[in-house]
Structures are given as C-alpha cells and as structure tokens.
Scaffold this motif. Structure first.
Motif, PDB file in Angstrom:
ATOM      1  N   ALA A  87      10.155 -14.169 -35.816  1.00  0.00           N
ATOM      2  CA  ALA A  87       9.365 -15.099 -35.009  1.00  0.00           C
ATOM      3  C   ALA A  87       8.546 -16.067 -35.851  1.00  0.00           C
ATOM      4  N   ASP A  88       8.243 -15.707 -37.089  1.00  0.00           N
ATOM      5  CA  ASP A  88       7.453 -16.588 -37.947  1.00  0.00           C
ATOM      6  C   ASP A  88       8.325 -17.362 -38.937  1.00  0.00           C
ATOM      7  N   THR A  89       9.599 -17.502 -38.597  1.00  0.00           N
ATOM      8  CA  THR A  89      10.547 -18.219 -39.454  1.00  0.00           C
ATOM      9  C   THR A  89      11.078 -19.457 -38.724  1.00  0.00           C
ATOM     10  N   THR A  90      11.164 -20.567 -39.444  1.00  0.00           N
ATOM     11  CA  THR A  90      11.623 -21.842 -38.880  1.00  0.00           C
ATOM     12  C   THR A  90      13.002 -22.188 -39.425  1.00  0.00           C
ATOM     13  N   LEU A  91      13.913 -22.508 -38.528  1.00  0.00           N
ATOM     14  CA  LEU A  91      15.267 -22.894 -38.931  1.00  0.00           C
ATOM     15  C   LEU A  91      15.295 -24.351 -39.389  1.00  0.00           C
ATOM     16  N   PRO A  92      16.224 -24.706 -40.269  1.00  0.00           N
ATOM     17  CA  PRO A  92      16.372 -26.105 -40.682  1.00  0.00           C
ATOM     18  C   PRO A  92      17.110 -26.905 -39.613  1.00  0.00           C
ATOM     19  N   PRO A  93      17.064 -28.232 -39.674  1.00  0.00           N
ATOM     20  CA  PRO A  93      17.800 -29.061 -38.711  1.00  0.00           C
ATOM     21  C   PRO A  93      19.294 -28.735 -38.719  1.00  0.00           C
ATOM     22  N   LYS A  94      19.897 -28.827 -37.529  1.00  0.00           N
ATOM     23  CA  LYS A  94      21.334 -28.582 -37.345  1.00  0.00           C
ATOM     24  C   LYS A  94      21.758 -27.214 -37.878  1.00  0.00           C
ATOM     25  N   ALA A  95      20.910 -26.234 -37.637  1.00  0.00           N
ATOM     26  CA  ALA A  95      21.215 -24.873 -38.093  1.00  0.00           C
ATOM     27  C   ALA A  95      22.506 -24.354 -37.468  1.00  0.00           C
ATOM     28  N   ASP A  96      22.769 -24.749 -36.228  1.00  0.00           N
ATOM     29  CA  ASP A  96      23.988 -24.277 -35.555  1.00  0.00           C
ATOM     30  C   ASP A  96      25.245 -24.717 -36.300  1.00  0.00           C
ATOM     31  N   ALA A  97      25.284 -25.986 -36.706  1.00  0.00           N
ATOM     32  CA  ALA A  97      26.449 -26.490 -37.443  1.00  0.00           C
ATOM     33  C   ALA A  97      26.568 -25.822 -38.810  1.00  0.00           C
ATOM     34  N   LEU A  98      25.442 -25.583 -39.450  1.00  0.00           N
ATOM     35  CA  LEU A  98      25.453 -24.928 -40.763  1.00  0.00           C
ATOM     36  C   LEU A  98      26.036 -23.520 -40.653  1.00  0.00           C
ATOM     37  N   VAL A  99      25.644 -22.807 -39.614  1.00  0.00           N
ATOM     38  CA  VAL A  99      26.136 -21.449 -39.422  1.00  0.00           C
ATOM     39  C   VAL A  99      27.634 -21.453 -39.108  1.00  0.00           C
ATOM     40  N   ARG A 100      28.042 -22.300 -38.184  1.00  0.00           N
ATOM     41  CA  ARG A 100      29.468 -22.345 -37.828  1.00  0.00           C
ATOM     42  C   ARG A 100      30.332 -22.743 -39.026  1.00  0.00           C
ATOM     43  N   ASN A 101      29.884 -23.734 -39.788  1.00  0.00           N
ATOM     44  CA  ASN A 101      30.649 -24.181 -40.952  1.00  0.00           C
ATOM     45  C   ASN A 101      30.724 -23.094 -42.016  1.00  0.00           C
ATOM     46  N   ALA A 102      29.627 -22.352 -42.186  1.00  0.00           N
ATOM     47  CA  ALA A 102      29.617 -21.279 -43.184  1.00  0.00           C
ATOM     48  C   ALA A 102      30.648 -20.212 -42.847  1.00  0.00           C
ATOM     49  N   LEU A 103      30.764 -19.896 -41.566  1.00  0.00           N
ATOM     50  CA  LEU A 103      31.706 -18.860 -41.154  1.00  0.00           C
ATOM     51  C   LEU A 103      33.142 -19.365 -41.100  1.00  0.00           C
ATOM     52  N   CYS A 104      33.323 -20.667 -41.353  1.00  0.00           N
ATOM     53  CA  CYS A 104      34.677 -21.238 -41.463  1.00  0.00           C
ATOM     54  C   CYS A 104      35.295 -20.978 -42.830  1.00  0.00           C
ATOM     55  N   ALA A 105      34.451 -20.665 -43.804  1.00  0.00           N
ATOM     56  CA  ALA A 105      34.947 -20.451 -45.165  1.00  0.00           C
ATOM     57  C   ALA A 105      35.944 -19.298 -45.176  1.00  0.00           C
TER      58      ALA A 105
END
Length: 235
Positions: A87-105
């Motif tokens: 709850a005290d952590t902030t995600l970076p912009p476009k975190a969703d795309a970063l996560v999806r792209n990472a799991l594409c590797a």
C-alpha cells in the motif's frame, strides 16, 4: 503478451487507512482500464477498508499475515496476471504495459520492478543500489518491488507459502529451482522509506541482510519473525 490480458492488483494491508486512497489512484492511473484492484485487510477492525470509497475496488477481510492475505486475494481475482503491491508503494507510469511486455520475454515466468525509495537521502539511494545489485545477481526480488506473475503459474506453484516471513523469497526460490526465467525491470517503483527511517537506515538494512542469511542457512520462518519483532522492540 497481449494487452487484452487482465491484470489483477492485489494489495495486502494492515492499518493503511492513510495511504490506501492514494495507492488506489496510482494503480488506476498506471494500470489502465483492463485491470482490477483487490484489497485484503488483515486487521480485525477493518480500518483500511473503511477508508476505501471506490465501489470498483474489491474489499476483502482476512486473518493477519501477508502471505495468507495475498493468497486469499489471488483466489478471488478474475485477471490473467497477478501483481502484488504494498500500500505504501507507487507504480511507475504505464506499469501495465511494462508488466505485459516483461512476461512476453522467452521463458519469462515472473518478475518485479527495480527498488526505489521516496526520499532523496544518499543513504537510502545506496541501500536501493545494493538491493538492486543483489536482486539482479540472485534473481530473487522482495515483495516491496511489486512482484508479478501469471495467475496460472502462481496457482501451479501453490501460491505463497503461508509463513510469517520470507514468503516472497521462498516463492521465487521455488521458481528458480524449476529453472524458470525471472525478469527484473529497469524501471523503479517508489516505496516508502518510513520503516527504514524509523529504525535507522543502515541498522534496518543490516537487520534485513542478517535475516536473509539466517533464512538461507535454514532457520525457520517462525524463528526469524521472532527475531525481527524483538529487534523492532529494542530499536
């Protein structure tokens, strides 16, 4: 990984009424419409859930214990990808795309963001640098790095081991034992340095390192959490 895959953001909380609204706003901004938010409160009074004023957020009560809370949240998700967020952590912009792209590797099984703190302190920047170096060498991120994993893989692994400490470490060690790929993103989350500052940054970092070493040498999680709590009282 297709953008059509839904991301479920699971937030285990305990007395986080002051931070939960800003956390929800950050997730909505950085994860887009094709995501859901599940908050799992481990406190008996449900104070954090009382502070949530967004009907689109799923609110659950749970026995205390981060691993238990996260497993309960994961079991209620409708998404394809699970992202576990403090709850005290902030995600970076476009975190969703970063996560999806990472799991594409190729062979990518799970991952996490780089660690960052919400303070310009040189000491905390040094701690973050050392933490990132350790993480990239070991490929075992901590829970405050916003770890992510496909739901199917998480369920196949049996979820988090329901122990009072090091549940994140044990999950990733089980992934490593299967020789599966763990991705550490170069983009940073920003997490609160409040616990480090309350204890003393270097003292807190030293304590965490000692606990991790004891865990590596087979000390039981119940013993580690007792040492952790005793150290907090002494501090």
């Amino acid at each position: 990984m297709p953008s059509s895959l839904k991301i479920s953001v699971i937030i285990p909380v305990y007395d986080e009424a002051k931070t939960i609204r800003s956390c929800i706003a950050n997730v909505k901004e950085c994860c887009g419409e094709n995501s859901e938010i599940i908050i799992v409160d481990g406190s008996a009074d449900g104070s954090t859930l009382s502070a949530v004023d967004d009907e689109g957020v799923m609110c659950l009560s749970s026995p205390p214990g981060r691993a238990v809370q996260m497993n309960i949240g994961a079991g209620k998700t409708a998404g394809d990808i699970l992202l576990f967020l403090h709850a005290d952590t902030t995600l970076p912009p476009k975190a969703d795309a970063l996560v999806r792209n990472a799991l594409c590797a190729p062979c990518a099984t799970a991952g996490a963001f780089k660690l960052g703190f919400d303070t310009p302190s040189r000491t905390m920047k040094f701690i973050a640098f050392i933490a990132d170096l350790r993480c990239r060498m070991e490929r075992v991120p901590y829970g405050d790095q916003a770890i992510f994993i496909p739901k199917s893989t998480f369920m196949e692994l049996g979820g988090f081991p329901e122990i009072p400490l090091m549940e994140d470490v044990e999950l990733f060690q089980s992934i490593k034992k299967r020789r599966l790929e763990i991705v550490i993103l170069k983009e940073s989350i920003t997490t609160s340095a409040r616990r480090y500052l309350a204890t003393g940054p270097l003292r807190c970092a030293f304590r965490n390192t000692c606990l991790r070493l004891l865990h590596r040498f087979g000390v039981r999680a119940e013993t580690l959490v007792a040492l952790y709590r005793r150290r907090k009282v002494q501090s």
